[in-house]
Design a protein around this motif. Structure first.
Motif, PDB file in Angstrom:
ATOM      1  N   PRO A 155       0.818  -1.226   0.000  1.00 24.32           N
ATOM      2  CA  PRO A 155       0.000   0.000   0.000  1.00 24.32           C
ATOM      3  C   PRO A 155       0.848   1.272   0.000  1.00 24.32           C
ATOM      4  N   ASP A 156       0.280   2.340  -0.521  1.00 26.70           N
ATOM      5  CA  ASP A 156       0.902   3.668  -0.445  1.00 26.70           C
ATOM      6  C   ASP A 156      -0.264   4.661  -0.355  1.00 26.70           C
ATOM      7  N   ILE A 157      -0.095   5.849  -0.862  1.00 33.46           N
ATOM      8  CA  ILE A 157      -1.122   6.877  -0.693  1.00 33.46           C
ATOM      9  C   ILE A 157      -2.488   6.389  -1.215  1.00 33.46           C
ATOM     10  N   VAL A 226       5.373  16.827  16.195  1.00 31.18           N
ATOM     11  CA  VAL A 226       5.126  15.812  15.166  1.00 31.18           C
ATOM     12  C   VAL A 226       4.130  16.345  14.144  1.00 31.18           C
ATOM     13  N   GLN A 227       4.580  16.531  12.906  1.00 39.27           N
ATOM     14  CA  GLN A 227       3.676  16.970  11.835  1.00 39.27           C
ATOM     15  C   GLN A 227       3.104  15.742  11.140  1.00 39.27           C
ATOM     16  N   GLY A 228       1.777  15.635  11.103  1.00 40.91           N
ATOM     17  CA  GLY A 228       1.116  14.444  10.536  1.00 40.91           C
ATOM     18  C   GLY A 228       0.692  13.555  11.684  1.00 40.91           C
ATOM     19  N   PHE A 229      -0.603  13.224  11.739  1.00 41.58           N
ATOM     20  CA  PHE A 229      -1.102  12.408  12.847  1.00 41.58           C
ATOM     21  C   PHE A 229      -1.840  11.204  12.275  1.00 41.58           C
ATOM     22  N   GLY A 230      -1.273  10.626  11.206  1.00 42.30           N
ATOM     23  CA  GLY A 230      -1.877   9.453  10.573  1.00 42.30           C
ATOM     24  C   GLY A 230      -1.126   8.203  10.971  1.00 42.30           C
ATOM     25  N   ASN A 231      -0.958   7.317  10.012  1.00 42.77           N
ATOM     26  CA  ASN A 231      -0.326   6.033  10.298  1.00 42.77           C
ATOM     27  C   ASN A 231       1.080   6.221  10.879  1.00 42.77           C
ATOM     28  N   VAL A 232       1.900   7.045  10.244  1.00 49.45           N
ATOM     29  CA  VAL A 232       3.290   7.195  10.685  1.00 49.45           C
ATOM     30  C   VAL A 232       3.376   8.126  11.905  1.00 49.45           C
ATOM     31  N   GLY A 233       2.853   9.345  11.776  1.00 45.80           N
ATOM     32  CA  GLY A 233       2.967  10.337  12.854  1.00 45.80           C
ATOM     33  C   GLY A 233       2.193   9.940  14.102  1.00 45.80           C
ATOM     34  N   GLY A 234       1.018   9.363  13.924  1.00 50.54           N
ATOM     35  CA  GLY A 234       0.190   8.967  15.075  1.00 50.54           C
ATOM     36  C   GLY A 234       0.891   7.900  15.904  1.00 50.54           C
ATOM     37  N   ALA A 251       0.168  17.866  14.498  1.00 47.35           N
ATOM     38  CA  ALA A 251      -0.664  18.548  13.492  1.00 47.35           C
ATOM     39  C   ALA A 251      -1.196  17.541  12.504  1.00 47.35           C
ATOM     40  N   ASP A 252      -2.407  17.796  12.017  1.00 48.80           N
ATOM     41  CA  ASP A 252      -2.889  17.074  10.844  1.00 48.80           C
ATOM     42  C   ASP A 252      -3.348  18.117   9.837  1.00 48.80           C
ATOM     43  N   ILE A 253      -4.075  17.676   8.827  1.00 52.12           N
ATOM     44  CA  ILE A 253      -4.450  18.590   7.747  1.00 52.12           C
ATOM     45  C   ILE A 253      -5.265  19.777   8.263  1.00 52.12           C
ATOM     46  N   SER A 254      -5.934  19.623   9.437  1.00 55.87           N
ATOM     47  CA  SER A 254      -6.768  20.703   9.987  1.00 55.87           C
ATOM     48  C   SER A 254      -5.953  21.741  10.753  1.00 55.87           C
ATOM     49  N   SER A 287      -1.842  27.431  12.744  1.00 58.55           N
ATOM     50  CA  SER A 287      -1.977  27.042  11.331  1.00 58.55           C
ATOM     51  C   SER A 287      -0.811  26.109  11.002  1.00 58.55           C
ATOM     52  N   ASN A 288      -0.938  25.360   9.904  1.00 57.65           N
ATOM     53  CA  ASN A 288       0.150  24.441   9.553  1.00 57.65           C
ATOM     54  C   ASN A 288       1.446  25.171   9.234  1.00 57.65           C
ATOM     55  N   GLY A 289       1.347  26.400   8.747  1.00 58.97           N
ATOM     56  CA  GLY A 289       2.541  27.190   8.466  1.00 58.97           C
ATOM     57  C   GLY A 289       3.283  27.532   9.754  1.00 58.97           C
ATOM     58  N   ALA A 303       4.026  13.889   7.524  1.00 54.58           N
ATOM     59  CA  ALA A 303       2.782  14.187   6.801  1.00 54.58           C
ATOM     60  C   ALA A 303       2.905  13.836   5.322  1.00 54.58           C
ATOM     61  N   ARG A 304       3.748  14.586   4.610  1.00 50.72           N
ATOM     62  CA  ARG A 304       3.887  14.368   3.171  1.00 50.72           C
ATOM     63  C   ARG A 304       5.149  15.054   2.648  1.00 50.72           C
ATOM     64  N   GLU A 305       5.355  15.000   1.325  1.00 48.99           N
ATOM     65  CA  GLU A 305       6.565  15.570   0.736  1.00 48.99           C
ATOM     66  C   GLU A 305       6.537  17.102   0.759  1.00 48.99           C
ATOM     67  N   ASP A 306       7.721  17.701   0.588  1.00 47.41           N
ATOM     68  CA  ASP A 306       7.858  19.137   0.341  1.00 47.41           C
ATOM     69  C   ASP A 306       7.301  20.045   1.439  1.00 47.41           C
ATOM     70  N   GLN A 307       7.591  19.775   2.702  1.00 45.25           N
ATOM     71  CA  GLN A 307       7.074  20.586   3.807  1.00 45.25           C
ATOM     72  C   GLN A 307       8.089  21.608   4.300  1.00 45.25           C
ATOM     73  N   VAL A 308       9.361  21.220   4.364  1.00 43.72           N
ATOM     74  CA  VAL A 308      10.403  22.168   4.755  1.00 43.72           C
ATOM     75  C   VAL A 308      11.128  22.567   3.477  1.00 43.72           C
ATOM     76  N   GLU A 323      12.790  12.674   9.305  1.00 46.87           N
ATOM     77  CA  GLU A 323      11.893  12.489   8.164  1.00 46.87           C
ATOM     78  C   GLU A 323      11.148  11.151   8.252  1.00 46.87           C
ATOM     79  N   GLY A 324       9.923  11.199   8.779  1.00 42.03           N
ATOM     80  CA  GLY A 324       9.065  10.011   8.758  1.00 42.03           C
ATOM     81  C   GLY A 324       8.387   9.875   7.404  1.00 42.03           C
ATOM     82  N   ALA A 325       8.061  11.017   6.787  1.00 41.42           N
ATOM     83  CA  ALA A 325       7.437  11.023   5.457  1.00 41.42           C
ATOM     84  C   ALA A 325       8.513  10.837   4.388  1.00 41.42           C
TER      85      ALA A 325
HETATM   86  P1  NAD Z   1      -1.677   9.050   6.467  1.00 40.54           P
HETATM   87  O1  NAD Z   1      -2.594   9.458   5.362  1.00 40.54           O
HETATM   88  O2  NAD Z   1      -2.074   7.952   7.399  1.00 40.54           O
HETATM   89  O3  NAD Z   1      -1.336  10.326   7.403  1.00 40.54           O
HETATM   90  C1  NAD Z   1      -0.932  11.559   6.905  1.00 40.54           C
HETATM   91  C2  NAD Z   1      -1.198  12.613   8.004  1.00 40.54           C
HETATM   92  O4  NAD Z   1      -0.642  13.856   7.594  1.00 40.54           O
HETATM   93  C3  NAD Z   1      -2.683  12.860   8.272  1.00 40.54           C
HETATM   94  O5  NAD Z   1      -2.854  13.083   9.661  1.00 40.54           O
HETATM   95  C4  NAD Z   1      -2.956  14.157   7.503  1.00 40.54           C
HETATM   96  O6  NAD Z   1      -4.070  14.890   8.013  1.00 40.54           O
HETATM   97  C5  NAD Z   1      -1.646  14.877   7.744  1.00 40.54           C
HETATM   98  N1  NAD Z   1      -1.332  15.965   6.811  1.00 40.54           N
HETATM   99  C6  NAD Z   1      -1.451  15.996   5.464  1.00 40.54           C
HETATM  100  N2  NAD Z   1      -1.042  17.181   4.995  1.00 40.54           N
HETATM  101  C7  NAD Z   1      -0.655  17.918   6.063  1.00 40.54           C
HETATM  102  C8  NAD Z   1      -0.110  19.211   6.230  1.00 40.54           C
HETATM  103  N3  NAD Z   1       0.107  20.010   5.189  1.00 40.54           N
HETATM  104  N4  NAD Z   1       0.198  19.630   7.490  1.00 40.54           N
HETATM  105  C9  NAD Z   1      -0.006  18.833   8.559  1.00 40.54           C
HETATM  106  N5  NAD Z   1      -0.514  17.590   8.461  1.00 40.54           N
HETATM  107  C10 NAD Z   1      -0.828  17.145   7.230  1.00 40.54           C
HETATM  108  O7  NAD Z   1      -0.286   8.725   5.746  1.00 40.54           O
HETATM  109  P2  NAD Z   1       0.934   7.895   6.346  1.00 40.54           P
HETATM  110  O8  NAD Z   1       0.815   6.473   5.930  1.00 40.54           O
HETATM  111  O9  NAD Z   1       1.100   8.260   7.784  1.00 40.54           O
HETATM  112  O10 NAD Z   1       2.137   8.500   5.473  1.00 40.54           O
HETATM  113  C11 NAD Z   1       2.738   9.741   5.802  1.00 40.54           C
HETATM  114  C12 NAD Z   1       4.040   9.864   5.038  1.00 40.54           C
HETATM  115  O11 NAD Z   1       4.892   8.765   5.370  1.00 40.54           O
HETATM  116  C13 NAD Z   1       3.932   9.826   3.504  1.00 40.54           C
HETATM  117  O12 NAD Z   1       4.955  10.637   2.970  1.00 40.54           O
HETATM  118  C14 NAD Z   1       4.217   8.366   3.167  1.00 40.54           C
HETATM  119  O13 NAD Z   1       4.713   8.184   1.841  1.00 40.54           O
HETATM  120  C15 NAD Z   1       5.309   8.082   4.203  1.00 40.54           C
HETATM  121  N6  NAD Z   1       5.510   6.654   4.482  1.00 40.54           N
HETATM  122  C16 NAD Z   1       4.509   5.897   4.968  1.00 40.54           C
HETATM  123  C17 NAD Z   1       4.741   4.563   5.244  1.00 40.54           C
HETATM  124  C18 NAD Z   1       3.676   3.689   5.835  1.00 40.54           C
HETATM  125  O14 NAD Z   1       3.970   2.516   6.122  1.00 40.54           O
HETATM  126  N7  NAD Z   1       2.472   4.172   6.058  1.00 40.54           N
HETATM  127  C19 NAD Z   1       6.005   3.988   4.989  1.00 40.54           C
HETATM  128  C20 NAD Z   1       7.034   4.802   4.497  1.00 40.54           C
HETATM  129  C21 NAD Z   1       6.764   6.140   4.246  1.00 40.54           C
END
Ligand code: NAD
Length: 425
Positions: A155-157, A226-234, A251-254, A287-289, A303-308, A323-325
């Protein structure tokens, strides 16, 4: 000197992201000390497949979706890499991500090369039934080019366990028997591995712990953002919290939530489970900025690519970037952080926990023998510690950044294998 047979005309995968991956490779090559014919082979993907998937929509019409799979290097074994569903997917993006996967797998000493694929679509506008038909057609059309010994998707995005279950089922239906080892990141009920879903975030924290040891820092004394609160950041935030560190911002997207006294991470997860995101969480909001400028010792980008970028690298208030992302720090930002003496733990090392446990899943599927959570965690920690130590040694020995060192360590292993095998015929 090897002649570029196609020069100077651009090839199909020559996009900005592929140029970035190529630039990193060219930058690393002088330090990697590998032969020119080996370097020439590694500059390009071995194979790129372009498909058009006809998919019947719920309203009865048929739409065509462009789809891609790029396999960068099969020198060390089958190729391995994610499948993403996104409107931006293109051949160059897949080629760049496939090349990075090659270096990541080699750095972790996994017997794989890199691959990446995806379908150009907006997954949020597709129903589950449409996603199922799209995934099954993609798998069926890709079947001659993938396989447990050829190329193993993950899996990926915007793809997940369900997507992998559909891929596994379609491939198995064509073979006539269950082939769990065709994909990783599957549900546990069909051969998925325990700990796969937490592996990337937990791996990020294992790398941070190792770095703290080397830098003479005590993790419980540090403040993390921690920026991003999904699978990796959470998962990373939870692990840090459990190790006694102060998570002062997430932080998350909100947007961001900040408390310099330390956030209650389990309460944040509970809130997200109930409300879908951090939106409305009762705490100081940014704000995310602004969020990336919060004062802390360690900034985890998950969170994702190209943040810093060049625009904000000068304003970060941290002593270490993690760099978790994939690709969250631009090339220009890397240079600014280096000038500011802020080290960056690079993505190819730091988020490699995901592909490493994917490898464990594939091994378990092939052997039909399954390991428990404690064993997987221990093996992951060993693999990451070994890779970390090699990266650290190259960085110190050659006086280069951890990113360059990680790429060089990966490139050297692939190159040694290619040198031994030679260029066929
Ligand atoms: P995810 O969709 O579960 O979580 C992404 C989180 O980032 C969400 O909380 C989202 O709201 C937040 N987010 C998005 N844009 C944001 C912004 N501008 N500011 C703040 N928060 C923001 O995705 P994931 O699986 O956690 O993946 C995150 C990154 O890690 C991606 O770059 C992915 O390629 C990379 N990655 C993931 C895995 C994996 O096993 N899941 C493995 C290697 C790399």
């Amino acid at each position: 000197m090897v002649e570029l047979a196609h020069a100077p005309q651009a090839l199909e995968w020559d996009t900005p992201l592929y140029a970035q991956a190529r630039a990193q490779l060219e930058h690393a090559l002088p330090h990697a000390a590998i032969s020119e014919h080996v370097a020439e082979r590694l500059r390009y993907p071995e194979r790129a497949v372009i498909l058009t998937l006809p998919v019947r929509m719920d309203d009865g019409t048929v739409r065509s979706f462009p789809a891609y799979r790029v396999q960068h290097s099969s020198v060390l074994g089958p190729t391995k890499g994610g499948v993403r569903y996104d409107e931006g997917v293109n051949l160059g993006e897949c080629a760049a991500l496939a090349m990075w996967m090659t270096w990541k797998c080699a750095l972790l000493r996994l017997p794989y090369g890199g691959a990446k694929g995806g379908v150009r679509c907006n997954p949020r506008t597709l129903s589950q039934a449409e996603l199922s038909r799209l995934t099954r057609r993609f798998t069926s059309d890709l079947a001659p080019f993938i396989g447990p010994e050829i190329d193993v998707p993950a899996p990926d995005i915007a793809t997940n366990e369900q997507t992998m279950a559909w891929m596994m089922d379609t491939y198995s239906a064509q073979k006539g028997y269950a082939v769990p080892e065709i994909v990783t990141g599957k549900p546990i009920s069909i051969g998925g591995s325990v700990f796969r879903s937490e592996a990337t975030g937990a791996g990020v924290v294992m790398v941070i712990e190792r770095a703290c040891e080397r830098l003479g820092l005590s993790l419980p004394d540090l403040r993390f953002v921690v920026q991003g609160f999904g699978n990796v950041g959470g998962v990373a935030a939870t692990e840090l919290h459990e190790l006694g560190a102060a998570v002062v911002g997430v932080a998350d997207i909100s947007g961001g939530v900040v408390d310099q006294g330390g956030l209650d991470v389990p309460a944040l997860h509970e809130y997200v489970r109930e409300h879908g995101s951090l939106e409305g969480f009762p705490a100081r909001r940014l704000s995310n900025g602004q969020f990336l400028e919060v004062d802390c010792e360690v900034l985890v980008l998950a969170a994702r690519e190209d943040q810093v970028t060049e625009a904000n690298a000068g304003a970060l208030n941290c002593h270490l970037v993690v760099e978790g992302a994939n690709g969250p720090t631009s090339v220009a930002a890397d240079a600014i952080l280096a000038d500011r003496k802020i080290p960056v733990l690079p993505d190819v090392l730091t988020n490699a926990g995901g592909v490493t446990v994917s490898y464990f899943e594939w091994v378990q599927d092939l052997s039909r023998l399954f390991w428990d959570r404690a064993e997987i965690r221990l093996r992951l920690a060993e693999k990451l510690a070994d890779a970390f130590d090699r990266v650290w040694a190259v960085s110190e020995g050659d006086g280069i950044s951890l990113r360059s060192a990680a790429l060089i360590a990966g490139i050297r292993d692939v190159a040694a294998a290619l040198e031994a095998r030679g260029i066929y015929p």
